[in-house]
Design a protein around this motif. Structure first.
Motif, PDB file in Angstrom:
ATOM      1  N   GLY A  15     -14.935  31.532   8.322  1.00 35.19           N
ATOM      2  CA  GLY A  15     -15.692  31.457   7.072  1.00 35.19           C
ATOM      3  C   GLY A  15     -16.338  32.820   6.852  1.00 35.19           C
ATOM      4  N   ARG A  18     -18.826  32.700  10.097  1.00 36.01           N
ATOM      5  CA  ARG A  18     -18.527  32.010  11.349  1.00 36.01           C
ATOM      6  C   ARG A  18     -17.034  31.986  11.625  1.00 36.01           C
ATOM      7  N   ASP A  19     -16.700  31.845  12.897  1.00 29.59           N
ATOM      8  CA  ASP A  19     -15.305  31.825  13.324  1.00 29.59           C
ATOM      9  C   ASP A  19     -15.040  30.548  14.126  1.00 29.59           C
ATOM     10  N   MET A  37     -16.848  26.956  18.057  1.00 31.96           N
ATOM     11  CA  MET A  37     -17.437  27.437  16.817  1.00 31.96           C
ATOM     12  C   MET A  37     -18.375  28.585  17.154  1.00 31.96           C
ATOM     13  N   HIS A  80     -21.696  16.569  17.427  1.00 38.92           N
ATOM     14  CA  HIS A  80     -20.373  16.984  17.926  1.00 38.92           C
ATOM     15  C   HIS A  80     -20.437  17.882  19.165  1.00 38.92           C
ATOM     16  N   ARG A  98     -16.682  18.703  19.711  1.00 38.52           N
ATOM     17  CA  ARG A  98     -15.640  17.685  19.582  1.00 38.52           C
ATOM     18  C   ARG A  98     -14.876  17.910  18.275  1.00 38.52           C
ATOM     19  N   ALA A  99     -13.577  17.964  18.347  1.00 38.25           N
ATOM     20  CA  ALA A  99     -12.758  18.054  17.124  1.00 38.25           C
ATOM     21  C   ALA A  99     -12.772  16.694  16.444  1.00 38.25           C
ATOM     22  N   LEU A 100     -13.360  16.632  15.277  1.00 37.25           N
ATOM     23  CA  LEU A 100     -13.547  15.372  14.561  1.00 37.25           C
ATOM     24  C   LEU A 100     -12.628  15.297  13.354  1.00 37.25           C
ATOM     25  N   MET A 102     -12.965  15.288   9.905  1.00 36.93           N
ATOM     26  CA  MET A 102     -14.092  15.650   9.043  1.00 36.93           C
ATOM     27  C   MET A 102     -14.079  14.871   7.726  1.00 36.93           C
ATOM     28  N   ASP A 220     -20.791  20.619  12.606  1.00 34.80           N
ATOM     29  CA  ASP A 220     -21.060  21.939  12.047  1.00 34.80           C
ATOM     30  C   ASP A 220     -22.408  22.451  12.546  1.00 34.80           C
TER      31      ASP A 220
HETATM   32  C1  Q0Z Z   1     -15.930  22.911  10.851  1.00 36.49           C
HETATM   33  C2  Q0Z Z   1     -16.025  26.106   9.705  1.00 36.49           C
HETATM   34  C3  Q0Z Z   1     -16.451  27.786  11.350  1.00 36.49           C
HETATM   35  C4  Q0Z Z   1     -14.920  28.231   9.616  1.00 36.49           C
HETATM   36  C5  Q0Z Z   1     -13.786  22.632  10.535  1.00 36.49           C
HETATM   37  N1  Q0Z Z   1     -16.495  19.263  14.988  1.00 36.49           N
HETATM   38  C6  Q0Z Z   1     -15.542  19.680  14.093  1.00 36.49           C
HETATM   39  N2  Q0Z Z   1     -14.347  19.078  14.084  1.00 36.49           N
HETATM   40  C7  Q0Z Z   1     -13.395  19.457  13.205  1.00 36.49           C
HETATM   41  N3  Q0Z Z   1     -13.561  20.453  12.351  1.00 36.49           N
HETATM   42  C8  Q0Z Z   1     -14.740  21.118  12.304  1.00 36.49           C
HETATM   43  C9  Q0Z Z   1     -15.772  20.742  13.190  1.00 36.49           C
HETATM   44 CL1  Q0Z Z   1     -17.302  21.502  13.214  1.00 36.49          CL
HETATM   45  C10 Q0Z Z   1     -14.844  22.187  11.295  1.00 36.49           C
HETATM   46  N4  Q0Z Z   1     -15.504  23.753   9.905  1.00 36.49           N
HETATM   47  C11 Q0Z Z   1     -16.282  24.727   9.151  1.00 36.49           C
HETATM   48  C12 Q0Z Z   1     -16.664  26.513  10.844  1.00 36.49           C
HETATM   49  C13 Q0Z Z   1     -15.581  28.658  10.737  1.00 36.49           C
HETATM   50  C14 Q0Z Z   1     -15.147  26.962   9.098  1.00 36.49           C
HETATM   51  F1  Q0Z Z   1     -17.078  28.167  12.477  1.00 36.49           F
HETATM   52  N5  Q0Z Z   1     -14.214  23.608   9.695  1.00 36.49           N
END
Ligand code: Q0Z
Length: 300
Positions: A15, A18-19, A37, A80, A98-100, A102, A220
């Protein structure tokens, strides 16, 4: 600029500030449904990522988000977070999560009227379709906190406010209701804590995901100045734009003659001067200090 990779992790997406990474084959986390993250020191204003970054910003916002997760977990709100053991290159600003699955909507709660909510109110007397009393102005406290969902725009685009009915159409009535209830509950808890610490939590954006049991989990980064509007309580005065807790020095400088920059041009903004960087870093540290009651300077 090329960034060196992180051992054990493959870059997934970025983003503005953030990465996001996924585990590499053969790494400690492979196959565990996690993501890394990372909050960087990048700062954005007026839709531009500025240079230089704010030293320590990524650590401060990550540590603040972790503090909130801890406060909220004590109230039974799940999140998460999996681990803060991350590659040393991103110590303090990376989290394994945790990969959720979303939820495809931003869960925004507003306790005060400003920004896109104020713009809609001035047009129609409503915010995301909710009728409000007459006579409210920029910075007014709302009669009660409002759940004002928005779409999740593609990168670079702007989120769009939607009504609760549109949210129900998009994600289903049951999930929409659960999302609203969870977001309002988290906001109420956080707003009270922030107020006691001298910070008005004007509004905030949550992202929730569903775990393997379809339970809503807070994801997030939460309740930081990047995901929320923080106003110093001592300066709050409805009827004008409230100074932003963190970015006001940056915005004031960018729009002053001193920067030589025209916000409406296609030009990239100029380099921030050292005194603006230092003042902004101090504001992030002050937010952390006020909310948590602890110092963070030793980590920076
Ligand atoms: C958060 C984002 C970032 C770019 C996806 N626990 C989660 N499980 C699945 N997906 C996410 C999360 Cl936090 C998820 N983002 C926003 C964060 C860089 C975009 F560090 N995208």
């Amino acid at each position: 600029m090329t960034a060196a990779g992180l051992p054990g992790w493959r870059h997934l997406s970025s983003g503005k500030v953030r990465d996001l990474y996924t585990p590499e084959a053969g790494s400690q986390w492979e196959g565990q449904d996690v993501l890394l993250m990372v909050a960087t020191d990048r700062i954005s204003a007026y839709d531009h990522v500025l240079s230089p970054g704010i030293p320590g910003k990524g650590i401060i916002l990550t540590q603040l988000s972790l503090w909130w997760f801890e406060q909220l977990a004590a109230e039974g709100i799940g999140n998460h977070l999996v681990s803060t053991e991350v590659p040393e290159e991103v110590a303090g600003r990376g989290v394994v999560v945790r990969a959720l699955d979303m939820v495809e909507a931003e869960a925004i709660v507003r306790g005060y009227l400003t920004g896109s909510g104020l713009a809609e109110y001035r047009e129609t007397g409503t915010v995301t379709g909710i009728e409000l009393p007459e006579g409210l102005t920029d910075g007014s406290a709302l009669p009660e906190p409002l759940f004002t969902p928005s779409t999740k725009a593609e990168q670079g685009d702007h989120d769009e406010n939607i009504s609760f009915e549109q949210l129900q159409q998009s994600i289903g009535a049951d999930l929409a209701r659960r999302l609203r209830d969870a977001a309002l509950r988290v906001y109420a808890l956080a707003e009270a804590k922030a107020r006691a610490a001298g910070i008005i939590l004007a509004d905030t954006k949550f992202e929730f995901g569903l775990d393997s049991q379809r339970a809503l989990v807070l994801a997030d980064e939460v309740l930081t100045p990047d995901s929320s509007r923080f106003w110093p309580a001592e300066d709050w005065a409805p009827g004008k734009a409230q100074p932003s807790f963190d970015k006001q020095f940056v915005r004031n400088w960018l729009t002053s003659d001193a920067s030589g920059w025209d916000r409406n041009s296609d030009d990239a903004p100029p380099e921030l001067p050292a005194h603006i960087v230092a003042a902004t870093q101090e504001r992030y540290l002050d937010a952390y200090r006020r909310l948590t009651g602890s110092e963070l300077d030793h980590l920076i």
